[in-house]
Design an enzyme around this catalytic site. Sequence first.
Site, PDB file in Angstrom:
ATOM      1  N   TRP A   1       0.833  -1.214   0.000  1.00  0.00           N
ATOM      2  CA  TRP A   1       0.000   0.000   0.000  1.00  0.00           C
ATOM      3  C   TRP A   1       0.856   1.247   0.000  1.00  0.00           C
ATOM      4  O   TRP A   1       0.509   2.244  -0.639  1.00  0.00           O
ATOM      5  CB  TRP A   1      -1.007  -0.026   1.143  1.00  0.00           C
ATOM      6  CG  TRP A   1      -2.088  -1.034   0.880  1.00  0.00           C
ATOM      7  CD1 TRP A   1      -2.349  -2.173   1.588  1.00  0.00           C
ATOM      8  CD2 TRP A   1      -3.027  -1.034  -0.212  1.00  0.00           C
ATOM      9  NE1 TRP A   1      -3.384  -2.864   0.998  1.00  0.00           N
ATOM     10  CE2 TRP A   1      -3.824  -2.197  -0.094  1.00  0.00           C
ATOM     11  CE3 TRP A   1      -3.268  -0.171  -1.288  1.00  0.00           C
ATOM     12  CZ2 TRP A   1      -4.848  -2.507  -1.007  1.00  0.00           C
ATOM     13  CZ3 TRP A   1      -4.284  -0.479  -2.192  1.00  0.00           C
ATOM     14  CH2 TRP A   1      -5.056  -1.635  -2.044  1.00  0.00           C
TER      15      TRP A   1
ATOM     16  N   ASP B   1      -2.059   6.532   6.298  1.00  0.00           N
ATOM     17  CA  ASP B   1      -3.096   5.701   5.683  1.00  0.00           C
ATOM     18  C   ASP B   1      -3.503   4.656   6.718  1.00  0.00           C
ATOM     19  O   ASP B   1      -2.856   3.617   6.858  1.00  0.00           O
ATOM     20  CB  ASP B   1      -2.552   5.039   4.414  1.00  0.00           C
ATOM     21  CG  ASP B   1      -3.559   4.060   3.802  1.00  0.00           C
ATOM     22  OD1 ASP B   1      -4.662   3.904   4.357  1.00  0.00           O
ATOM     23  OD2 ASP B   1      -3.217   3.446   2.770  1.00  0.00           O
TER      24      ASP B   1
ATOM     25  N   LYS C   1     -12.634  -1.851   5.969  1.00  0.00           N
ATOM     26  CA  LYS C   1     -11.829  -2.723   6.799  1.00  0.00           C
ATOM     27  C   LYS C   1     -12.382  -2.748   8.222  1.00  0.00           C
ATOM     28  O   LYS C   1     -12.720  -3.785   8.753  1.00  0.00           O
ATOM     29  CB  LYS C   1     -10.365  -2.265   6.823  1.00  0.00           C
ATOM     30  CG  LYS C   1      -9.487  -2.632   5.614  1.00  0.00           C
ATOM     31  CD  LYS C   1     -10.065  -2.399   4.267  1.00  0.00           C
ATOM     32  CE  LYS C   1      -9.216  -2.821   3.093  1.00  0.00           C
ATOM     33  NZ  LYS C   1      -8.112  -1.972   2.762  1.00  0.00           N
TER      34      LYS C   1
HETATM   35  C1  PLP Z   1      -7.545  -1.470   1.446  1.00  0.00           C
HETATM   36  C2  PLP Z   1      -6.470  -0.478   1.567  1.00  0.00           C
HETATM   37  C3  PLP Z   1      -6.318   0.562   0.629  1.00  0.00           C
HETATM   38  C4  PLP Z   1      -7.205   0.699  -0.584  1.00  0.00           C
HETATM   39  O1  PLP Z   1      -8.488   1.042  -0.213  1.00  0.00           O
HETATM   40  P1  PLP Z   1      -9.625   1.343  -1.282  1.00  0.00           P
HETATM   41  O2  PLP Z   1     -10.736   1.790  -0.391  1.00  0.00           O
HETATM   42  O3  PLP Z   1      -9.916   0.061  -2.010  1.00  0.00           O
HETATM   43  O4  PLP Z   1      -9.161   2.409  -2.197  1.00  0.00           O
HETATM   44  C5  PLP Z   1      -5.303   1.470   0.836  1.00  0.00           C
HETATM   45  N1  PLP Z   1      -4.480   1.381   1.897  1.00  0.00           N
HETATM   46  C6  PLP Z   1      -4.591   0.399   2.801  1.00  0.00           C
HETATM   47  C7  PLP Z   1      -3.642   0.343   3.958  1.00  0.00           C
HETATM   48  C8  PLP Z   1      -5.592  -0.567   2.669  1.00  0.00           C
HETATM   49  O5  PLP Z   1      -5.706  -1.541   3.586  1.00  0.00           O
END
Ligand code: PLP
Length: 359
Positions: A101, A171, A195
Amino acid sequence: MRVYNFSAGPAMLPLAVLEEARAELTDWQGSGMSVMEVSHRGAAFVACARAAEADLRELLAVPANYRVLFLQGGATLQFAAIPLNLTAPGARVDYVNTGAWSKKAIAEARRYCTVNVAADAADSDYFGVPPEAGWRRDPAAAYLHYTPNETIGGVEFPFVPDAGDVPLIADMSSTLLSRPIEVGRFGLIYAGAQKNIGPSGLTVVIVREDLLGRARADLPPVLSYQGQAAEGSMLNTPPTFGWYLAGLVFRWLKREGGLAAMAARNRAKAELLYGYIDGSGFYSNPVQPAARSWMNVPFRLARPELEKAFAAEAAREGLANLEGHRSVGGMRASLYNAMPLAGVEALVGFMREFARRHG
Ligand SMILES: *Cc1c(COP(=O)(O)O)cnc(C)c1O
């Protein structure tokens, strides 16, 4: 029958929340409509939206000088929205690369900025977090970005970096709400909801007020933090169902004792699973112990040819979605807030039995 869903996302939601949503699905608050059918500008939805924000602020103890935005486009859109909102063209920015990521965030930022990778976990094959003392930060960087929890690698920072006067950007897609955090240490926090917050289609951004107003002139208004903050995240139609459902999750979290209670539970779940894996002699987790994620636990079998059978048999026992990410293979168990300890106990029981038969 409900199963224990170990998916990394979209992930398991608390059953109590789903039942609450079901009970009022066709007639929300006596409106004769579902929450999906009411105006986002009507008094009832605005009250629901504001209550969700207030509960999130309470859970995270968000200081008054931060704005909370409820947006669309996932964390992936934030990879672009962050440089576009916070920097001028050609600006320099710092990123820490700890895995899949981080790499995506870096690739997107490179389209708009000069990216300095201040630290890279390549030395540890992305199984650890580079010690902060060795980071090579750009003194001119407009911000420092990192990924506190790498959802695919199962690598989690055991510390919050000290960014000094530079805004720290995180993030937190797969870790927000898993434990208390000190929001005041961050310039901006963002997370896709699917998540640990609610359904996909909703993205939460928590941004310090002094960072508003730095956007590029050609930024589409819907991407503007300042514009969205001014409009209460209703510059256009927001993701109403996701916002509502996240609000139910926030209320559930408060009833369950808040983030301190979640932290204790999440730690216990993770310790149970890692403890079993390490002692099993059949399963293994490659991540350095200090950097092991509480939320996403990748593991391999001593005989990789058995992985398909493992996943299929587990699914038959009501343990769903244990396959690892398609880019890395192996297995992965995600243990977000909605996963009860009983689900992890059931998984460990199954793993023990599977190893006994095949070990
Ligand atoms: C799932 C995830 C993303 C991507 O998320 P989307 O909502 O599909 O754009 C980005 N960063 C992390 C750490 C993730 O777990």
